[in-house]
Design an enzyme around this catalytic site. Structure first.
Site, PDB file in Angstrom:
ATOM      1  N   THR A  25       0.804  -1.214   0.000  1.00  0.00           N
ATOM      2  CA  THR A  25       0.000   0.000   0.000  1.00  0.00           C
ATOM      3  C   THR A  25       0.837   1.263   0.000  1.00  0.00           C
ATOM      4  OG1 THR A  25      -1.803  -1.136   1.152  1.00  0.00           O
ATOM      5  CG2 THR A  25      -1.790   1.272   1.269  1.00  0.00           C
ATOM      6  N   ASP A  69       1.916  -7.443  -4.871  1.00  0.00           N
ATOM      7  CA  ASP A  69       1.016  -7.380  -3.727  1.00  0.00           C
ATOM      8  C   ASP A  69       1.527  -8.375  -2.698  1.00  0.00           C
ATOM      9  OD1 ASP A  69      -2.068  -6.511  -3.027  1.00  0.00           O
ATOM     10  OD2 ASP A  69      -1.542  -8.472  -2.203  1.00  0.00           O
ATOM     11  N   SER A  70       1.442  -8.027  -1.419  1.00  0.00           N
ATOM     12  CA  SER A  70       2.010  -8.915  -0.410  1.00  0.00           C
ATOM     13  C   SER A  70       1.288 -10.251  -0.347  1.00  0.00           C
ATOM     14  CB  SER A  70       2.011  -8.252   0.964  1.00  0.00           C
ATOM     15  OG  SER A  70       0.717  -8.140   1.493  1.00  0.00           O
ATOM     16  N   SER A  71       0.072 -10.336  -0.862  1.00  0.00           N
ATOM     17  CA  SER A  71      -0.621 -11.624  -0.936  1.00  0.00           C
ATOM     18  C   SER A  71       0.129 -12.601  -1.834  1.00  0.00           C
ATOM     19  CB  SER A  71      -2.043 -11.437  -1.466  1.00  0.00           C
ATOM     20  OG  SER A  71      -2.797 -10.609  -0.614  1.00  0.00           O
ATOM     21  N   THR A 101       1.201  -5.161   4.191  1.00  0.00           N
ATOM     22  CA  THR A 101       1.008  -5.582   5.583  1.00  0.00           C
ATOM     23  C   THR A 101       0.473  -7.005   5.722  1.00  0.00           C
ATOM     24  OG1 THR A 101      -1.205  -4.580   5.604  1.00  0.00           O
ATOM     25  CG2 THR A 101       0.633  -3.222   6.385  1.00  0.00           C
ATOM     26  N   ASP A 102      -0.222  -7.521   4.718  1.00  0.00           N
ATOM     27  CA  ASP A 102      -0.918  -8.792   4.902  1.00  0.00           C
ATOM     28  C   ASP A 102       0.008  -9.953   5.233  1.00  0.00           C
ATOM     29  OD1 ASP A 102      -3.333  -7.587   4.514  1.00  0.00           O
ATOM     30  OD2 ASP A 102      -3.591  -8.246   2.439  1.00  0.00           O
ATOM     31  N   ARG A 258      -3.422 -25.331  15.261  1.00  0.00           N
ATOM     32  CA  ARG A 258      -3.904 -24.272  16.143  1.00  0.00           C
ATOM     33  C   ARG A 258      -4.979 -24.857  17.065  1.00  0.00           C
ATOM     34  NH1 ARG A 258      -6.486 -20.160  14.086  1.00  0.00           N
ATOM     35  NH2 ARG A 258      -5.598 -18.612  15.504  1.00  0.00           N
ATOM     36  N   GLN A 290      -4.641 -20.914  19.650  1.00  0.00           N
ATOM     37  CA  GLN A 290      -5.428 -19.974  18.861  1.00  0.00           C
ATOM     38  C   GLN A 290      -5.511 -18.609  19.541  1.00  0.00           C
ATOM     39  OE1 GLN A 290      -9.256 -21.595  17.724  1.00  0.00           O
ATOM     40  NE2 GLN A 290      -8.390 -23.596  17.244  1.00  0.00           N
ATOM     41  N   CYS A 291      -5.144 -18.518  20.816  1.00  0.00           N
ATOM     42  CA  CYS A 291      -5.171 -17.240  21.530  1.00  0.00           C
ATOM     43  C   CYS A 291      -4.044 -16.345  21.027  1.00  0.00           C
ATOM     44  CB  CYS A 291      -5.020 -17.450  23.030  1.00  0.00           C
ATOM     45  SG  CYS A 291      -6.293 -18.488  23.758  1.00  0.00           S
TER      46      CYS A 291
END
Length: 354
Positions: A25, A69-71, A101-102, A258, A290-291
């Site tokens: 971005t 794109d970071s994806s 950021t992703d 997880r 998962q926490c």
């Protein structure tokens, strides 16, 4: 662990920082055709950031062509970043990677293992708004990251010689970081590890939390990764047929599972049975909570004991991103299942608390 080449660590300071623009971005503009954000040429950065002229350090740039794109970030791209840093390691005091950021936390985690005995800052940053927009967070993130990448002690050694993420006033250890907010400027945090530096009017370095490498040793770059790993989350109603299908994949070498709370799982005989079968077959199963805060303690409840009996190992307080990339890294240089399990129970880059 073997590597392609080695690099001297402590050399005279160069007064230069290398910015590596991968995409994201921070470097986007609005497409006149679709109205959507799309990567622009890196040259527009200089136009939009006149503050470059005020920096006390020189800045050079390297751009992915085309930006991604970071994806679309991948293990091959991580290897590319390692090669860029390794090939120019002695030319710069630090490195700033501009990244979407992703997947930023995945990249930061991977690089923390791939840049063995890192003695210079590698700081990933980006923004939630493009740098050309009026309310952008990109300028502050970028300028502060450059300053942090050049910050040094009186003896010339780097203040923060590790892979970090800088966002919204927080300098975080990269392999402890997780994206927590899709919209806010405070996009990242490290719930199980303190900030390395808080940037306000002044920098407040928390030196006792920063890694202390051996500055007399060489930095060793690694580029090989084995990504035959999968992440799956337990949930009420999880089906045996689907889990078995995942675990029976012949290419599979490891699983990041997880689980609930401090490392608990449903007390279902079929689940323990197929986990044990996979473990005996040489699949490494790492238990991650998962926490977002806290750690796995499989000795606390009976369900945790059952997982241990099935061959599942603790991921301690690791993030999913750090566990996945650690497995990729270890699998690339080890064929011995027991050796990888042993390394997963060690802190090799500040990624877990033992």
């Amino acid at each position: 662990m073997k590597s392609e080449e080695q690099h001297t660590t402590f050399t005279q300071r160069t007064g230069k920082v290398l910015i590596i623009y991968t995409g994201g971005t921070i470097g986007m503009g609005i497409s006149p055709v679709t109205g959507a954000l799309e990567p622009l040429d890196f040259s527009h950065f200089v136009e939009n950031v006149p503050e470059f002229r005020l920096l006390p350090t020189d800045v050079e740039t390297y751009q992915f062509n085309p930006p991604i794109d970071s994806s679309d970030m991948s293990p091959n791209r991580w290897a590319q970043l390692v090669r860029i840093i390794a090939s120019r390691y002695d030319e710069f005091d630090g490195f700033v990677i501009l990244h979407g950021t992703d997947t930023m936390a995945y990249t930061a985690s991977a690089l923390s293992y791939m840049l063995e005995n890192l003695t210079k800052p590698v700081i990933l940053t980006g923004s939630q708004l493009p740098i050309g927009q009026l309310r952008t967070d990109g300028k502050e993130n970028l300028m502060t990251s450059i300053e942090l990448a050049s910050a040094h002690n009186e003896d010339g050694t780097a203040k923060v010689p590790e892979v970090c993420i800088y966002f919204s006033g927080r300098l975080l250890r990269g392999n402890r970081s997780t994206k927590i907010n899709a919209d806010g400027f405070n996009a990242f945090d490290s719930f199980n590890y303190p900030h390395l530096c808080d940037a306000g009017v002044n920098f407040s370095f928390h030196e006792h939390h920063i890694l202390k490498p051996d500055f007399t040793r060489t930095m060793i770059p690694h580029t090989a990764l084995d990504h035959n790993v999968v992440v799956f989350s337990l949930f009420p109603g999880v089906q045996e047929s689907i889990v078995r299908h995942i675990l029976d994949a012949p290419e599979l070498r490891s699983i990041v599972m997880r689980s609930y709370g401090s490392g608990n799982a449903p007390q279902k005989p079929w689940l323990m049975r197929i986990l044990k079968e996979a473990s005996y077959r040489g699949v490494i199963i790492v238990n991650i909570s998962q926490c977002i805060s806290g750690q796995v303690e499989m000795s606390r409840y009976d369900t945790g004991y059952q997982l241990k009996d099935a061959g599942v190992i603790s991921g301690y307080d690791s993030t999913v991103e750090a566990a996945v990339t650690k497995l990729m890294f270890l699998q690339a240089s080890n064929t011995d299942y027991h050796k990888i399990r042993n390394y997963m129970n060690r802190d090799i880059a500040g990624e877990i608390t033992l």
